[in-house]
Design a protein around this motif. Structure first.
Motif, mmCIF file in Angstrom:
data_model
loop_
_atom_site.group_PDB
_atom_site.id
_atom_site.type_symbol
_atom_site.label_atom_id
_atom_site.label_comp_id
_atom_site.label_asym_id
_atom_site.label_seq_id
_atom_site.Cartn_x
_atom_site.Cartn_y
_atom_site.Cartn_z
ATOM 1 N N ALA A 101 9.945 4.748 0.649
ATOM 2 C CA ALA A 101 10.980 4.299 1.587
ATOM 3 C C ALA A 101 10.349 3.563 2.774
ATOM 4 N N LEU A 102 9.263 4.133 3.318
ATOM 5 C CA LEU A 102 8.573 3.482 4.435
ATOM 6 C C LEU A 102 8.052 2.108 4.035
ATOM 7 N N GLY A 103 7.508 2.040 2.804
ATOM 8 C CA GLY A 103 6.974 0.773 2.298
ATOM 9 C C GLY A 103 8.055 -0.295 2.267
ATOM 10 N N ILE A 104 9.238 0.094 1.804
ATOM 11 C CA ILE A 104 10.333 -0.865 1.701
ATOM 12 C C ILE A 104 10.816 -1.284 3.093
ATOM 13 N N LEU A 158 2.311 5.356 10.321
ATOM 14 C CA LEU A 158 3.337 6.377 10.080
ATOM 15 C C LEU A 158 3.152 7.000 8.695
ATOM 16 N N GLY A 159 2.994 6.135 7.687
ATOM 17 C CA GLY A 159 2.929 6.604 6.299
ATOM 18 C C GLY A 159 1.661 7.361 5.996
ATOM 19 N N PHE A 160 0.526 6.772 6.337
ATOM 20 C CA PHE A 160 -0.745 7.401 5.964
ATOM 21 C C PHE A 160 -1.225 8.396 7.021
ATOM 22 N N LEU A 211 7.044 13.674 -0.509
ATOM 23 C CA LEU A 211 6.122 12.856 0.272
ATOM 24 C C LEU A 211 6.069 11.452 -0.331
ATOM 25 N N GLY A 212 5.971 11.395 -1.673
ATOM 26 C CA GLY A 212 5.933 10.110 -2.371
ATOM 27 C C GLY A 212 7.168 9.277 -2.082
ATOM 28 N N LEU A 213 8.331 9.909 -2.161
ATOM 29 C CA LEU A 213 9.583 9.179 -1.918
ATOM 30 C C LEU A 213 9.637 8.665 -0.477
ATOM 31 N N CYS A 214 9.138 9.476 0.472
ATOM 32 C CA CYS A 214 9.096 9.017 1.868
ATOM 33 C C CYS A 214 8.194 7.802 2.012
ATOM 34 N N CYS A 256 0.850 -1.204 0.000
ATOM 35 C CA CYS A 256 0.000 0.000 0.000
ATOM 36 C C CYS A 256 0.875 1.241 0.000
ATOM 37 N N LEU A 257 1.872 1.260 0.897
ATOM 38 C CA LEU A 257 2.745 2.428 1.035
ATOM 39 C C LEU A 257 3.552 2.652 -0.240
ATOM 40 N N ALA A 258 4.139 1.582 -0.771
ATOM 41 C CA ALA A 258 5.008 1.728 -1.942
ATOM 42 C C ALA A 258 4.218 2.196 -3.159
ATOM 43 N N PHE A 259 3.066 1.575 -3.423
ATOM 44 C CA PHE A 259 2.294 1.963 -4.614
ATOM 45 C C PHE A 259 1.699 3.363 -4.454
#
Lengths: 100, 218
Positions: free
Chosen positions: B181-184, B199-201, B175-178, B153-156
């Motif tokens: 990174a969180l997704g990975i 954290l991400g959303f 924001l997208g790059l963060c 979800c985070l990566a896409f």
């Protein structure tokens, strides 16, 4: 200081024409309705200014249909891009001269 | 032709170049709201998953990082999953409605067309990674790879934001790059998916929404 206004393109003296060209410099193409919404001008005003740019061969026109609605798309020609860039350069020069 | 006309010409060129290619009425405030909804959602999900309640919950993936096919149907149709699904849909709906309402209000105030060329391109560009991700995640869920949901979800979503950044505020790119990174990182730590999701959303949206709000709203 002598300020040279002759380098400015007469075709871009009109604000609407200048705006149309600005839009077409950064977008591959733009359609009539979207241009109208963006510039907030009337159909007639926009059409006559587009015609003027077309006459200078600064823009090219593509007519097509989306469903049954006619859709007119405009693109900047190579000549138009060159003219616009020269106009911008001239504007820049003038402003720099006035700063002195 | 005098000086003011020159400056007005330049200003109008710049304005047109920007407004014709970018949708600049995205509401920063709606980003903050989405973050809050996400945190509430994550808290509810946490309460649902970790019963009895404990503050240090995580999923144990020791028996392998995914369930077997036979387990899948058992896991997918439990009250817990139904509740989680309901929470997720509620957060998504509330977020979309809020973004729509606040962005419509801002567009109206700025005199920009809400559903014009730039916003259509923006939505289209975001939909490609989002729909790819959604399909991918749904397929993985049916195969029992539950642990992939949060990282994917985070990566896409991050990819969608990077794609979108060319058609709205450039700030969205970071924001997208963060998010990517969180997704990975979340993928490296399976079991802590909900934490990274929050954290991400949640957190990132609130931080970025505030940033955009102070920079462009008002």
């Amino acid at each position: 200081m002598k300020v040279d206004f002759n380098k400015l393109d007469k075709a871009f003296e009109n604000r609407v024409r200048l705006q149309i060209m600005s839009v077409l410099m950064v977008n591959e193409n733009y359609d009539f309705t979207s241009l109208k919404e963006l510039l907030e001008v009337t159909d007639g005003n926009l059409a006559s200014n587009l015609k003027a740019l077309e006459k200078e061969e600064y823009i090219t026109i593509q007519k097509s249909f989306i469903g049954r609605k006619p859709n007119t798309n405009y693109q900047a020609s190579a000549k138009g891009r060159k003219a616009f860039q020269e106009h911008l350069a001239a504007l820049e020069q003038l402003i720099q001269q006035q700063k002195k | 032709m005098e000086e003011t006309k020159l400056h007005e010409d330049l200003a109008s060129i710049r304005n047109m170049m920007e407004r014709s290619s970018r949708f600049l009425s995205l509401s920063g405030l709606s980003g903050v709201m989405c973050g809050i909804y996400a945190l509430i959602g994550a808290a509810l999900a946490y309460a649902v998953i970790y019963q009895p309640f404990s503050l240090s919950g995580y999923r144990d993936y020791d028996k392998g990082d995914h369930y077997t096919m036979a387990d899948t149907s058992v896991i997918l149709f439990t009250p817990i999953v139904a509740q989680l699904f309901f929470i997720a849909i509620s957060v998504l709906t509330a977020s979309l409605v809020t973004v729509y309402m606040l962005t419509r209000r801002k567009a109206k105030k700025q005199g920009q067309v809400l559903w014009g060329k730039s916003s259509k391109t923006l939505v289209f560009q975001m939909c490609i990674p989002l729909l790819t991700g959604a399909t991918f995640i749904l397929i993985m869920i049916t195969r029992g790879y539950i642990g992939i949901v949060s990282p994917a979800c985070l990566a896409f979503y991050g990819l969608a934001l990077v794609a979108a950044s060319a058609y709205t505020y450039t700030d969205i790119r970071y924001l997208g790059l963060c998010e990517i990174a969180l997704g990975i990182i979340a993928a490296i730590f399976p079991g802590y998916g909900l934490l990274f999701w929050a954290l991400g959303f949640g957190a990132l949206h609130i931080i970025y929404g505030t940033l955009l709000y102070s920079k462009y709203d008002g």
